[in-house]
Design an enzyme around this catalytic site. Structure first.
Site, PDB file in Angstrom:
ATOM      1  N   ASP A  61     -15.500 -19.252  -6.758  1.00  0.00           N
ATOM      2  CA  ASP A  61     -14.111 -18.737  -6.342  1.00  0.00           C
ATOM      3  C   ASP A  61     -13.284 -18.236  -7.572  1.00  0.00           C
ATOM      4  OD1 ASP A  61     -11.814 -17.758  -5.313  1.00  0.00           O
ATOM      5  OD2 ASP A  61     -10.635 -19.935  -5.182  1.00  0.00           O
ATOM      6  N   LYS A  94      -6.037  -5.637   5.475  1.00  0.00           N
ATOM      7  CA  LYS A  94      -6.219  -4.931   6.494  1.00  0.00           C
ATOM      8  C   LYS A  94      -5.072  -3.862   6.203  1.00  0.00           C
ATOM      9  CE  LYS A  94      -8.989  -7.327   7.776  1.00  0.00           C
ATOM     10  NZ  LYS A  94     -10.714  -6.563   7.606  1.00  0.00           N
ATOM     11  N   SER A 138     -15.167   0.611  -5.528  1.00  0.00           N
ATOM     12  CA  SER A 138     -15.476   1.606  -4.342  1.00  0.00           C
ATOM     13  C   SER A 138     -14.448   3.188  -4.814  1.00  0.00           C
ATOM     14  CB  SER A 138     -14.172   1.065  -3.657  1.00  0.00           C
ATOM     15  OG  SER A 138     -12.891   1.555  -2.254  1.00  0.00           O
ATOM     16  N   TYR A 192      -5.725  -1.609  -3.195  1.00  0.00           N
ATOM     17  CA  TYR A 192      -6.563  -1.576  -2.751  1.00  0.00           C
ATOM     18  C   TYR A 192      -6.799  -0.954  -4.332  1.00  0.00           C
ATOM     19  CZ  TYR A 192     -11.403  -2.655  -1.721  1.00  0.00           C
ATOM     20  OH  TYR A 192     -13.122  -2.748  -1.681  1.00  0.00           O
ATOM     21  N   GLY A 193      -7.325   0.610  -3.660  1.00  0.00           N
ATOM     22  CA  GLY A 193      -7.498   1.496  -4.979  1.00  0.00           C
ATOM     23  C   GLY A 193      -7.435   1.240  -6.122  1.00  0.00           C
TER      24      GLY A 193
END
Length: 252
Positions: A61, A94, A138, A192-193
């Site tokens: 984890d 999300k 990403s 996230y970015g």
């Protein structure tokens, strides 16, 4: 003769699973699949075995240093070193999430940046000469850095930035998010970015540090698999997991 090993984190589904599939076909050695849930790891291995493949698994984890240490000890005992490491594990809220931005910033950076960094700090001493590391970042990192102020952008892009300075920048973003002042301080409004900006810059720093390591030819890359059809993208991605895996494999 010492057996070679490739480790893929977050590999019980999605892109990580596809990377394991490909490595099982191409890699001369054991492929070690890891994930937070031992049961899901077992299920993924069972499915791959039905396809004629023989991966191993170990629970790990990203948010649990004890589990990272257990993986390190297992690999050290069984293999003595690491030949390929794919840091794929991560999370994304999300788009419809109602979690406050302060929480999204804290959790995203804790897992995607600090968690990945902890895995690297724990496992990098086991990297063998000629090892390859792929940190899955990403395209969101590129979009986010573009939206940062010139001052913040310059700090992240400083070719001499240290890991401590990077950690301080990520912490500044997290702290600013707690008072909704992150944009005022020059950061992008994507938890996230920004966490993936950390992963990308971290990879540059790691390569710079490894360039002076006595172990020869260790290569670290950050890569973006693209907008892939996975649980993380709510299956809105236009690329298959196999296509995402192809990008990651370019760096082995």
């Amino acid at each position: 003769m010492t057996k070679r090993v490739a480790i893929v984190t977050g590999a019980n589904k999605g892109i990580g699973y596809a990377v394991v599939q490909a490595l099982c076909k191409q890699f001369d050695g054991d492929v070690l699949l890891t994930g937070r849930s031992e049961e899901r790891c077992k299920a993924a291995v069972a499915e791959l075995q039905k396809q004629g493949m023989s991966p191993k698994y170990h629970q790990m984890d990203l948010d649990d240093q004890t589990s990272i240490n257990k993986l390190r000890d297992f690999v050290k005992e069984q293999y003595g070193g690491i030949d390929v490491l794919v840091n794929n594990a991560g999370i994304a809220f999300k788009a419809a999430s109602t979690a406050p931005f302060s929480e999204q910033a804290t959790v995203s950076c804790a897992t995607n940046f600090y968690g990945t960094l902890n895995v690297c700090n724990t496992l990098f001493p086991l990297l063998r000469p000629h090892a390859r590391v792929s940190n899955v970042s990403s395209m969101a990192s590129q979009m986010s850095i573009a939206k940062c102020s010139d001052e913040i952008k310059a700090k992240f892009k400083d070719p001499k930035i240290t890991m401590d300075q990077l950690k301080a920048l990520i912490q500044q973003f997290i702290d600013a998010a707690q008072t909704d002042s992150h944009q005022k301080q020059g950061f992008a409004s994507s938890a996230y970015g920004m966490s993936k900006v950390g992963v990308t810059v971290m990879s540059f720093i790691q390569q710079r540090e490894l360039n002076s390591d006595p172990r020869e030819d260790i290569v670290v890359n950050a890569c973006c698999p693209g907008y892939v059809d996975t649980d993380m993208t709510s299956h809105k991605g236009h690329k298959t997991v196999e296509q995402g895996n192809e990008i990651i494999h370019l760096y082995f």
